[in-house]
Enzyme design. Structure first.
Site, short mmCIF file in Angstrom:
data_model
loop_
_atom_site.label_atom_id
_atom_site.label_comp_id
_atom_site.label_asym_id
_atom_site.label_seq_id
_atom_site.Cartn_x
_atom_site.Cartn_y
_atom_site.Cartn_z
N ASP A 161 0.88 -1.17 0.00
CA ASP A 161 0.00 0.00 0.00
C ASP A 161 0.91 1.21 0.00
OD1 ASP A 161 -1.65 2.15 0.53
OD2 ASP A 161 -2.76 1.16 2.14
N ASN A 167 3.44 2.65 -10.66
CA ASN A 167 2.22 2.65 -11.46
C ASN A 167 0.97 2.96 -10.65
OD1 ASN A 167 0.38 1.69 -13.78
ND2 ASN A 167 -0.13 0.26 -12.14
N LYS A 211 -0.22 14.51 -11.67
CA LYS A 211 0.66 13.95 -12.69
C LYS A 211 1.68 14.98 -13.17
CE LYS A 211 -0.87 9.76 -12.63
NZ LYS A 211 -0.01 8.67 -12.16
N TYR A 215 -6.29 15.09 -10.25
CA TYR A 215 -5.52 14.06 -10.94
C TYR A 215 -4.47 14.67 -11.86
CZ TYR A 215 -4.38 10.02 -13.82
OH TYR A 215 -3.70 9.03 -14.49
N THR A 226 -9.64 0.95 -19.76
CA THR A 226 -9.66 0.18 -18.52
C THR A 226 -10.84 0.64 -17.68
OG1 THR A 226 -8.30 1.77 -17.32
CG2 THR A 226 -7.13 0.03 -18.52
#
Length: 230
Positions: A53, A80, A160, A156, A189
């Site tokens: 984790d 990842n 990044k 998000y 996905t």
């Protein structure tokens, strides 16, 4: 044999990276928060699994100890693991909503990278591959012709942006380890609701860097088509 650890690899692009790297002859370790799911994924590929984790110091330390005991080194680390977080208009986002995304995408990456540096320094041509996103690119999010400009994902996207800059700073200051950022692009996905290209395509940029060995560059940000604009 190249020993490779991939965080968040029991599903999605991470699982596909694990599949391709196993096929390329890497000894792959799947890092997963849920150990049972990690084991199932590893068994399907002929890989190994470790409970990991990225938001928990104890979990990361235990993973370092396990790989240290079992292998004694790490050649490739693929950061990842990532979360999208709650989607809200930027004007309505709270600090807690942003923090939740950064805990995994940014702070988790820093935690894992720092903890595994000793094992990486024992590896052959050690390499760290950080999964970033075009959603963190100023150039792409500002181009109305690009899909990245269509998603106002402030938490998000900005996480990044941080991942890419962290990659560059690591590369500049840790010359004995290669650090590179890769963008899978919009990949079909669960994460994207099934939109985008195949997971095989999404994994390709990371797999390319991870398999270069001594020929790997450092301080780059790329996708399947080449240099990622920032």
């Amino acid at each position: 044999m190249t020993t490779t650890l991939i965080t968040g690899a029991n599903t999605g692009i991470g699982f596909e990276m694990a599949r391709q790297l196993t096929a390329a002859g890497h000894d792959v370790w799947i890092g997963a928060r849920d150990l049972d799911r990690g084991r199932a994924a590893a068994e399907a590929l002929g890989a190994h699994t470790v409970q990991l984790d990225v938001t928990d110091d104890g979990s990361v330390a235990a993973a370092v100890a396990l790989l240290g005991d079992r292998v004694g080194r790490l050649d490739v680390l693929v950061n990842n693991a990532g979360v999208l977080g709650e989607v809200a208009p930027p004007a309505e986002m709270t600090v807690d909503q942003i923090r939740a995304v950064y805990e995994t995408n940014v702070f988790g990456l820093v935690r894992v990278t720092r903890a595994f540096l000793p094992l990486l320094r024992r590896g052959a041509h050690p390499s760290v591959v950080n999964v970033t996103s075009g959603l963190g690119s100023f150039t792409l999010t500002g181009d109305p012709q690009r899909v990245e400009s269509q998603y106002p994902l402030a938490a998000y996207g900005s996480s990044k942006t941080a991942v890419t800059m962290l990659t560059m700073q690591y590369a500049r200051t840790i010359p004995d380890i290669r650090f590179n950022a890769v963008d899978p692009g919009q990949t079909a996905t669960e994460f994207t609701g099934g939109l985008g290209h195949t997971v095989e395509q999404g994994a390709s940029a990371a797999v390319r860097i991870a398999t270069l060995g001594a020929a790997a560059p450092t301080g780059t940000a790329t996708d399947a088509d080449g240099t990622l604009p920032w």
